[in-house]
Scaffold this motif. Structure first.
Motif, PDB file in Angstrom:
ATOM      1  N   MET A   3       0.955  -1.099   0.023  1.00  0.00           N
ATOM      2  CA  MET A   3       0.018   0.091  -0.167  1.00  0.00           C
ATOM      3  C   MET A   3       0.921   1.280   0.073  1.00  0.00           C
ATOM      4  N   THR A   4       0.648   2.099  -0.899  1.00  0.00           N
ATOM      5  CA  THR A   4       1.399   3.369  -0.879  1.00  0.00           C
ATOM      6  C   THR A   4       0.908   4.384   0.090  1.00  0.00           C
ATOM      7  N   THR A   5       1.936   5.069   0.466  1.00  0.00           N
ATOM      8  CA  THR A   5       1.287   6.196   1.491  1.00  0.00           C
ATOM      9  C   THR A   5       1.035   7.576   0.832  1.00  0.00           C
ATOM     10  N   ASP A   6       0.572   8.236   1.483  1.00  0.00           N
ATOM     11  CA  ASP A   6       0.291   9.792   1.096  1.00  0.00           C
ATOM     12  C   ASP A   6       1.554  10.232   0.900  1.00  0.00           C
ATOM     13  N   THR A   7       2.668  10.189   1.594  1.00  0.00           N
ATOM     14  CA  THR A   7       3.908  10.795   1.740  1.00  0.00           C
ATOM     15  C   THR A   7       4.392  10.370   0.343  1.00  0.00           C
ATOM     16  N   HIS A   8       4.565   8.967   0.154  1.00  0.00           N
ATOM     17  CA  HIS A   8       5.156   8.242  -1.015  1.00  0.00           C
ATOM     18  C   HIS A   8       4.324   8.737  -2.333  1.00  0.00           C
ATOM     19  N   ASN A   9       3.129   8.983  -2.411  1.00  0.00           N
ATOM     20  CA  ASN A   9       2.396   9.596  -3.510  1.00  0.00           C
ATOM     21  C   ASN A   9       2.804  11.080  -3.589  1.00  0.00           C
ATOM     22  N   GLU A  10       2.805  11.750  -2.763  1.00  0.00           N
ATOM     23  CA  GLU A  10       3.076  13.080  -2.736  1.00  0.00           C
ATOM     24  C   GLU A  10       4.701  13.354  -3.302  1.00  0.00           C
ATOM     25  N   ARG A  11       5.639  12.429  -2.938  1.00  0.00           N
ATOM     26  CA  ARG A  11       6.819  12.427  -3.451  1.00  0.00           C
ATOM     27  C   ARG A  11       6.856  12.212  -4.717  1.00  0.00           C
ATOM     28  N   ILE A  12       6.238  11.241  -5.404  1.00  0.00           N
ATOM     29  CA  ILE A  12       6.346  10.975  -6.657  1.00  0.00           C
ATOM     30  C   ILE A  12       5.632  12.266  -7.507  1.00  0.00           C
ATOM     31  N   ALA A  13       4.541  12.811  -6.946  1.00  0.00           N
ATOM     32  CA  ALA A  13       3.753  13.875  -7.630  1.00  0.00           C
ATOM     33  C   ALA A  13       4.644  15.047  -7.945  1.00  0.00           C
ATOM     34  N   ASN A  14       5.638  15.217  -6.909  1.00  0.00           N
ATOM     35  CA  ASN A  14       6.262  16.431  -6.922  1.00  0.00           C
ATOM     36  C   ASN A  14       8.007  16.066  -7.666  1.00  0.00           C
ATOM     37  N   MET A  15       8.254  14.911  -7.888  1.00  0.00           N
ATOM     38  CA  MET A  15       9.282  14.619  -8.701  1.00  0.00           C
ATOM     39  C   MET A  15       9.143  15.235 -10.039  1.00  0.00           C
ATOM     40  N   THR A  16      10.337  15.748 -10.680  1.00  0.00           N
ATOM     41  CA  THR A  16      10.181  16.250 -12.017  1.00  0.00           C
ATOM     42  C   THR A  16      10.534  14.949 -13.029  1.00  0.00           C
ATOM     43  N   PHE A  17       9.675  15.210 -14.041  1.00  0.00           N
ATOM     44  CA  PHE A  17       9.856  14.287 -15.189  1.00  0.00           C
ATOM     45  C   PHE A  17      11.331  14.150 -15.916  1.00  0.00           C
ATOM     46  N   ALA A  18      11.921  15.394 -15.807  1.00  0.00           N
ATOM     47  CA  ALA A  18      13.327  15.718 -16.183  1.00  0.00           C
ATOM     48  C   ALA A  18      14.122  15.143 -15.381  1.00  0.00           C
ATOM     49  N   SER A  19      14.033  14.786 -14.193  1.00  0.00           N
ATOM     50  CA  SER A  19      15.039  14.247 -13.288  1.00  0.00           C
ATOM     51  C   SER A  19      15.021  12.844 -13.413  1.00  0.00           C
ATOM     52  N   VAL A  20      14.021  12.041 -13.845  1.00  0.00           N
ATOM     53  CA  VAL A  20      13.826  10.690 -14.098  1.00  0.00           C
ATOM     54  C   VAL A  20      14.071  10.361 -15.258  1.00  0.00           C
TER      55      VAL A  20
END
Length: 120
Positions: free
Chosen positions: A1-18
């Motif tokens: 189960m993903t956590t809210d913190t985990h989901n937020e971290r993913i949402a705020n990562m930039t596509f350019a960084s990955v």
């Protein structure tokens, strides 16, 4: 189960960084940047120019997927990625990012393009 913190971290990562990591991952396994773009285009509807623009703008994954037109067959992407079963992920954005991760993974593992691009 993903956590809210985990989901937020993913949402705020930039596509350019990955993105460079995606390129490295597929090229290391003998696939091409063109094939990577084909997979990203299939999932998101972005052409190369739009993809480059989003990279230059350093958009977050949240913005990236808000601008995307998700492929109607994206729900056919199943399995496990990063320890999570994709079909069990409840957060829509996290699920979309994992769809992308899974497609890149399949490309790197040498899966045939017609299998990766789930058109049936």
């Amino acid at each position: 189960m993903t956590t809210d913190t985990h989901n937020e971290r993913i949402a705020n990562m930039t596509f350019a960084s990955v993105y460079p990591m995606y390129v490295t991952k597929v090229e290391k396994k003998g696939r091409t940047k063109e094939e990577l773009h084909q997979v990203i285009t299939w999932l998101t509807g972005f052409d190369d120019a739009k993809l480059q623009q989003l990279i230059n703008e350093k958009v977050t994954f949240k913005t990236f997927f808000e601008k995307a037109t998700l492929n109607p067959n994206a729900h056919l992407i199943t399995g496990t990625i990063c320890g999570y079963r994709i079909e069990d992920i409840e957060n829509p954005l996290t699920k979309q990012v994992r769809y992308l991760d899974k497609l890149v993974d399949e490309l790197a593992k040498g899966r045939k393009m017609e299998k990766i691009l789930r058109d049936k």
